[in-house]
Design an enzyme around this catalytic site. Structure first.
Site, PDB file in Angstrom:
ATOM      1  N   TYR A   1      -3.979   2.898   2.683  1.00  0.00           N
ATOM      2  CA  TYR A   1      -3.008   2.841   1.584  1.00  0.00           C
ATOM      3  C   TYR A   1      -3.185   3.943   0.555  1.00  0.00           C
ATOM      4  CZ  TYR A   1      -6.063  -0.263  -1.346  1.00  0.00           C
ATOM      5  OH  TYR A   1      -7.067  -0.815  -2.099  1.00  0.00           O
ATOM      6  N   GLU A   2      -2.102   4.133  -0.233  1.00  0.00           N
ATOM      7  CA  GLU A   2      -1.960   5.280  -1.141  1.00  0.00           C
ATOM      8  C   GLU A   2      -2.013   6.604  -0.380  1.00  0.00           C
ATOM      9  OE1 GLU A   2      -0.849   4.488  -3.844  1.00  0.00           O
ATOM     10  OE2 GLU A   2      -1.518   2.415  -3.946  1.00  0.00           O
ATOM     11  N   GLY A   3      -1.575   6.593   0.856  1.00  0.00           N
ATOM     12  CA  GLY A   3      -1.574   7.797   1.690  1.00  0.00           C
ATOM     13  C   GLY A   3      -2.732   7.774   2.656  1.00  0.00           C
TER      14      GLY A   3
ATOM     15  N   ARG B   1      -4.933   7.144  -6.051  1.00  0.00           N
ATOM     16  CA  ARG B   1      -5.728   7.735  -4.970  1.00  0.00           C
ATOM     17  C   ARG B   1      -7.182   7.927  -5.398  1.00  0.00           C
ATOM     18  NH1 ARG B   1      -1.302  12.032  -2.330  1.00  0.00           N
ATOM     19  NH2 ARG B   1      -0.228  10.427  -1.109  1.00  0.00           N
TER      20      ARG B   1
END
Length: 597
Positions: free
Chosen positions: A438-440, A297
């Site tokens: 992406y990655e949350g 992140r």
């Protein structure tokens, strides 16, 4: 379009805002002198500018392709990755014990920015490998560390993160992949994983997959998830590669952007089960994976900064070259380069200000991470760790949302030519669009910022940062005779109040009216992003004001960019505060029924 790394701005932030001198006193970081760091950055700028940047447009035009289970990357990527590993770039921040260089995160972060600005599709592979390395360092057994870390850190093998499944996106409680224990202590892993970045490619000898799966007796929900290492090729006791493991790439995705980066669908265990090895303890997989995810992140946030800078550089070059229309002030009777037109200058300055502010915040956070790991005093480690943890979702969420705005402005500066693929401006816009996802997603980052990072500690970490802003306001007040400092003082004061009020509202309301609070969580994240990047711009302004005579071009631009940030970006803070604190159960979107949408 070429890429020139902004090493002078990076060194300014590293030294003046992130405190390189103090970080170099931490154990193991004695080699991180200004001279050494500058040399590292200059060599990184050379490598990424000369080797990776020329492949960026080629990767967009001729992306990775899937052929009978094999993925062929863009021509030139394989050789570039070999040079990347040989140059030691994969191991820059990792322990010397396993072959890394052991430099601070503060030094590695600008190198990551350069890599992704030069070629974001390429940069995704090392980013995921970094996360796999961090997870193994955190929870891997000595055997796994000795067998896999040296080759990963050397850039000879790569790593992946396997979370998502067709029925389980961000809700990992729905993971169905299975891991059945074997007599020799290994596991047979089976299941389907999707959206696996560099899940299959031809750039490295082996790919080390970190896979979330459930054992047969695992409890339901996220508490039953464990983490397994599943290599593409099994590794013999002497370190040589053995048989191909039971993991296959069944397809890769066709995407809006980052086309050279293969996004794979992986099938584990179609022929009896893929051999995997437990990382850490059973049922703690999500905890370990969050180590990898947090690293990713932060890295994705840096990608947002990187693609913004690349778009800014291209827009500036175009604006200086494109001649069109006479200036509105009558200063010339003929058409002039469009950089002379006020609105173009506004757009370019906004791109620059947003990028510089986000870069400064990310580098300051990297310094916090170094202190959190290396300070001798436990209380100091804890306070810096809390600050870093608070900043990670902001760096990820704010910097990536910002990158979409900045790359869109880059297209706008080009006008109609920006909509034409040949200029390259459109690629930056398309590549940036995945970053808030992406990655949350941004909402997941914002929910984390609200729940784990604000409500859980009663707003303590947020208020500690606000207290630091008070110190910067005092420094601005001392320089009140300077117009830029005076303007920044007023705007930052109002923004400080706005963020403080939002924190109070979040803490007071989250448990009594969670829909209202989580409904404005993205606004809260954006408010924090604006205020905290504005704070870094203010700190830069203080230094630049005092040193303007030393280097008028560099420091003069710093002053002007900070003043723009104050008057055009920080002014958004009170509006966001109003949107947050006025939230109630009857507010707009909450009052509309499902059928009415």
């Amino acid at each position: 379009m070429s890429y020139t790394a902004p090493t002078k701005d990076m060194m300014f932030v590293i030294q003046e805002l992130a405190g390189l001198t103090d970080i170099a006193t931490l154990p193991g970081f004695g080699d991180a002198t200004p001279e050494t760091v500058e040399a590292v950055l200059e060599e990184a700028a050379r490598f990424h500018g000369q080797v990776l940047a020329p492949l960026n447009a080629a990767g967009d035009r001729a992306p990775s392709r899937w052929e009978d289970g094999q993925v062929r990357t863009t021509a030139g990527f394989r050789d570039a990755f070999r040079q990347f590993g040989e140059g030691g770039w994969q191991g820059i921040v990792h322990p010397t014990e396993f072959g890394g260089q052991g430099l601070p995160k503060l030094v590695a972060t600008p190198c990551i920015e350069m890599m992704n600005a030069a070629n974001m599709s390429f940069g995704l592979c090392p980013l995921l490998t970094d996360g796999a390395i961090e997870a193994l360092l955190t929870a891997g057994s000595d055997t796994l560390k000795q067998r896999y870390l040296p080759r990963l850190i050397a850039g000879e093998w790569t790593g992946t993160m396997n979370l998502t499944e067709p029925q389980a996106g961000s809700d990992l409680s729905l993971v169905r992949s299975r891991a059945v224990p074997q007599a020799d202590g290994s596991y047979k892993v089976s299941g389907t994983k999707i959206f696996i970045t560099y899940g299959e490619h031809d750039m490295a000898e082996n790919i080390v997959h970190l896979v979330l799966a459930r054992t047969p007796d695992a409890p339901e929900g996220v508490k039953g998830i464990s983490l397994f290492l599943v290599p593409k090729f099994l590794v013999n006791d002497d370190g040589s590669l053995g048989a191909r493991n039971d993991v296959e790439c069944v397809s890769i995705e066709h995407k809006l952007g980052i086309k050279a980066s293969p996004t794979a669908v992986l099938q584990f265990g179609d022929n009896g089960g893929a051999t995997g090895y437990l990382i850490g303890e059973l049922h703690r997989g999500l905890e370990y994976m969050f180590v990898m995810m947090n690293a990713a992140r932060f890295g994705v946030g840096v990608q947002g900064i990187a693609i913004s800078d690349r778009a800014y550089q291209q827009a500036v070059a175009y604006a200086k070259d494109r001649v069109q229309s006479r200036p509105v002030d009558g200063s010339a009777q003929e058409a002039v380069p469009i950089i002379r037109h006020p609105d173009v200058r506004r757009m370019l300055t906004e791109m620059r200000a947003l990028t510089e502010g986000a870069r400064a915040l990310a580098l300051v956070a990297a310094g916090y991470a170094d202190i959190a790991h290396g300070a001798a005093d436990a209380q100091t480690r804890a306070s810096y760790a809390a600050a870093y943890e608070y900043l990670v979702p902001i760096i990820k969420g704010w910097s990536t949302e910002m990158s979409v705005e900045v790359t869109s402005l880059g297209v706008q500066v080009h006008g109609g030519m920006g909509f034409i693929e040949e200029t390259g401006a459109a690629q930056h816009y398309r590549d940036a669009r995945i970053l808030p996802i992406y990655e949350g997603t941004t909402a997941i980052q914002a929910n984390d910022l609200v729940g784990r990072k604000t409500v859980r500690d009663g707003g303590a970490a947020a208020r500690a940062l606000l207290a630091q802003i008070d110190d910067t306001l005092a420094a601005l007040a001392e320089r009140g005779a300077d117009p830029a400092c005076r303007a920044m003082y007023g705007r930052l004061s109002a923004a400080h109040t706005a963020l403080g009020n939002a924190v109070d509202f979040i803490v007071a309301t989250a448990r009594t009216d969670p829909n209202a609070v989580f409904g404005v969580s993205v606004a809260y994240l954006k408010l924090a992003g604006i205020v905290l990047t504005g704070w870094q711009m203010a700190r830069a302004l203080v230094v630049a004001t005092d040193r303007r005579d030393e280097d008028p071009d560099f420091y003069g631009a710093k002053v002007a960019t900070a003043a723009f940030f104050a008057n055009h970006i920080l002014v958004r803070a009170p509006g966001l505060e109003a949107a947050i604190t006025c939230a109630a159960g009857t507010d707009g979107y909450l009052a509309i029924s499902d059928a009415q949408f």
